[in-house]
Structure formats: structure tokens, C-alpha cells
Scaffold this motif. Sequence first.
Motif, PDB file in Angstrom:
ATOM      1  N   GLY A   1       0.788  -1.225   0.000  1.00  0.00           N
ATOM      2  CA  GLY A   1       0.000   0.000   0.000  1.00  0.00           C
ATOM      3  C   GLY A   1       0.815   1.267   0.000  1.00  0.00           C
ATOM      4  O   GLY A   1       0.251   2.370   0.008  1.00  0.00           O
TER       5      GLY A   1
ATOM      6  N   CYS B   1       2.914   4.328  -1.466  1.00  0.00           N
ATOM      7  CA  CYS B   1       3.052   5.052  -2.729  1.00  0.00           C
ATOM      8  C   CYS B   1       4.501   4.938  -3.209  1.00  0.00           C
ATOM      9  O   CYS B   1       5.427   4.800  -2.403  1.00  0.00           O
TER      10      CYS B   1
ATOM     11  N   LEU C   1      -4.475   9.762  -3.845  1.00  0.00           N
ATOM     12  CA  LEU C   1      -5.921   9.639  -4.049  1.00  0.00           C
ATOM     13  C   LEU C   1      -6.227   8.726  -5.222  1.00  0.00           C
ATOM     14  O   LEU C   1      -7.146   7.900  -5.170  1.00  0.00           O
ATOM     15  N   GLU C   2      -5.441   8.848  -6.293  1.00  0.00           N
ATOM     16  CA  GLU C   2      -5.677   8.008  -7.465  1.00  0.00           C
ATOM     17  C   GLU C   2      -5.240   6.561  -7.233  1.00  0.00           C
ATOM     18  O   GLU C   2      -5.904   5.618  -7.662  1.00  0.00           O
ATOM     19  N   LYS C   3      -4.108   6.387  -6.550  1.00  0.00           N
ATOM     20  CA  LYS C   3      -3.546   5.048  -6.345  1.00  0.00           C
ATOM     21  C   LYS C   3      -4.034   4.393  -5.057  1.00  0.00           C
ATOM     22  O   LYS C   3      -3.753   3.213  -4.814  1.00  0.00           O
ATOM     23  N   ASN C   4      -4.720   5.176  -4.231  1.00  0.00           N
ATOM     24  CA  ASN C   4      -5.164   4.680  -2.922  1.00  0.00           C
ATOM     25  C   ASN C   4      -3.978   4.100  -2.142  1.00  0.00           C
ATOM     26  O   ASN C   4      -4.024   2.991  -1.605  1.00  0.00           O
ATOM     27  N   CYS C   5      -2.906   4.892  -2.088  1.00  0.00           N
ATOM     28  CA  CYS C   5      -1.687   4.462  -1.404  1.00  0.00           C
ATOM     29  C   CYS C   5      -1.337   5.469  -0.323  1.00  0.00           C
ATOM     30  O   CYS C   5      -1.969   6.518  -0.198  1.00  0.00           O
ATOM     31  N   ARG C   6      -0.341   5.154   0.473  1.00  0.00           N
ATOM     32  CA  ARG C   6       0.023   6.028   1.589  1.00  0.00           C
ATOM     33  C   ARG C   6       1.488   6.434   1.513  1.00  0.00           C
ATOM     34  O   ARG C   6       2.312   5.783   0.858  1.00  0.00           O
TER      35      ARG C   6
END
Length: 440
Positions: A187, A189, A196-201
Motif C-alpha cells: 500500500g 506510494c 488519491l488516485e492510487k489509494n496508497c500512503r
Amino acid sequence: MAFNRRNRLKDGNSSNSGPKRALLLVLVSVSAVLALTFLLKQRIKLGSLPSSSSPSYTSVGIEDDSILVQLDPSFKPELPKQNDLSLSLELRNRLPPRNTDLFPSLAKDHIKIVLYVHNRPKYLDIVVKSLSQVDGIGETLLIVSHDGYFPEMDKIIQGIRFCQVKQIYAPYSPHLFPYSFPGVSPGDCRDKDNPLEKNCRGNTDQYGNHRSPRIVSLKHHWWWMMNTIWDGLPETHNFNGHILFIEEDHFILPNAYRNLQLLVELKPKKCPECYAANLAPSDVKSRGEGWESLIAERMGNIGYTFNRTVWRKIHAKAKEFCNFDEYNWDITMWSTVYPSFGTPVYTLRGSRSSAVHFGKCGLHQGQDAASACVDDGELKFQVEEADQVCNINPDWSVHFFKRQSGYQAGFKGWGGWGDERDRRLCLSFAYIYHQHHSHQ
């Protein structure tokens, strides 16, 4: 490789005593590791990292200086949950130095040496061979700090017989955690991903880049190593003398140790404003001026040597070090830590280098095929007669380089260090030998 060996007296039963002694040593070592494993697992269950050497500091006075250990009582250090490899390496950090049978004692005025390495065995082999030829190397302790675990690197260090040697391994190196922080977490980035687009942190650096574990390990290793060397090892936490720091691509000339001993002795008299002594110019391409004088300049990153007073000043700037958006430890020091001291940070050296940077590849380059950095690992210079013996004259005056090029206060950094998790882990390393802490 040339190794120094000491002759041992033989008794009448030497043919039998050798195997018996070897078997006894094996049994003792196995028992010690098993006992340490049990204790470590028991303490991890209680939620605190074990430390066989957690000195309680209030103040340290060296060279007429007294500096308090500055800790924020509101900060709660947190460390990542360790995997089996991390735990096993931390156990190895507890083992005593090797070769005490060959070198049972250290010289009274010795300067300890710390060699920090990653994964360049060709380079390391050259450096170890150079160290074996250093005059006085048998008088001191060599500590090798590993960023990650690589069998070929480990084997080279295991073969050292020319001095006492102790290996330590950064137990929270990103290279030990392939599936979790401080390595790559599910998860996370990457690069310039949009969360927001990749739903990553993850937090980006000042240039919009997300963290790279391979890159951040440079700064993590150096900071963990410094805190561990000065405050976490039984072999060093009561040591108030100077410690020399070198890397796996620093060729050490035969006169380096004797030159360094003299520089440390001369520093309080010749350059009381000097924080350190150096084996080489801050310009890595220079072999020195060759003048009949000592040189005072900004602290370089090749063969730098300082004592606990200087470490306390650095440790007090943990927040500045850990929050500066720059993945290189040395640029961080030049750009934000040293300038915060309020006075110029000079180092004292000879006018001819006693250590040479010979590597073309950076410390963590060449580890992936897309950006491989390859060279032949061969030396491009000759060891001359002047490099064999101490070539510093105690009667020389000191020439100061007051204005120098390079990274200065105000440089905003190259980035790579914007993720809050890296900053918190970095700051936690400043507390691990002074407070209890929890695991994430």
C-alpha cells in the motif's frame, strides 16, 4: 592478504589440546547464543527492546566541556516489529570481539576504528587488505557496522586476523524488511504516485517523490550506527577517546593510524577550535597540498575522527538531523547540523592524505539492474614511501581554510527524506539507549 599473527607457546599435549579447546569454544558459543535468544524473545514479549548496555547519562565532561543529553520527555520512540532475520542479527551484535586470543589487550591511548559497509565486496576486500598493513592496527578494536546482511561481505570480515574485530548489524535496516516498513510496505506510494488516485500512503519529499527504502537506508544506517557506537555497545559506551569512521571504499594508507594519533594529541594545542581530526581533505579528489603545515578546514567524510563531546553536540541536534529533507547523512550535517553549532566546525589534518576514496560507485548504487554502477574495483594510485610512516611534524603551524566550496547552511537538500515514518524512526534511534520504547 597479509595478517599479523602472534606466536603461541606449545605444550606437550598440543596435538590433543587444540581439538578439545575448539570443541569447548563451540559449546560455549552455542550456549551463549541460545541463552541470548531466549532472553531476547522474552523481553520482546514485554514490548521493550532489550539492551545489554543502556547507560544512564546525565552529563559527560571531556576536554573541560560538559554537555547534557537532551531528550524530549514527550517523545515516545517506536520501532518496527522485527522479523526473524532482524532478531538473529541483533543477537550477533551482543557477541564479544573476536581475536582476543591473538590481541588480548588494547593500547591505553588507542583510537577505535569503525568501518561501515553495505554490499560492495570487491571494495571491502581492498579496504580490509589496506587495514592489515596499517602500522599500529593490532593495538585497537575494529568495529564493522553492516547495513543489511550479505554473506560475501560477512565472510570477508570473518576472515580478519590482524586485530580485535566486532561486527554489528543495523537491525532495522530497510534491506532486512522486504515486505514491511522500513522496507517496502503493502500500500505504499512509489515515485510520484498520487495517493488519491492510487489509494496508497506516504508523504512526499519537497520535490514530490515518495520514499525509496534503498535510498533512505543511507541516513538510517549512519544515525543508528552513531547512536549505537557511542551509547549502546559495552565496548564503547564508556569510551571517551576518539573514534575513527571509514567506509568500504576508503583505502587506508599504512601511516594513517600513527598520523591520527599525533593529530589527536596536537588538536587541543594547535587547533582548540577544531572539532575533529581527518585523514583526508574534504575534497575527495585531492591527495593534499604537500605543504609543511597542518591544515584546518571543514570536516570531511573520509576518515573523520571525534570524541564524545562532539557526539553529544551532534546528538542534541537529533530533530534537525532527522527532519531535514536530505537522504545523505553528510550533506545533512554540513547543511543543517554543523551550522547550528554557532561557530565554524573545523577539522585538523595533515597536508598529505592518509586515506583515499577509490570507489566510483556510490554506497547503494549498483543494486538493481536498471541503474547498475559497475567498475573494476581496482586501485588507481600507488602507495608511496611517504605514505609508509608518520609524515606530520608536531612543530608545524596550522593553515586555516576559512572559505570553502561545498554544501553550506541554507542548502535545502536533495530530498528523499519526506516520509514521516522515516523521520520518526530516525528520531527513535536517538532515544533507544536512553528510554524504554514500544514496537509498532
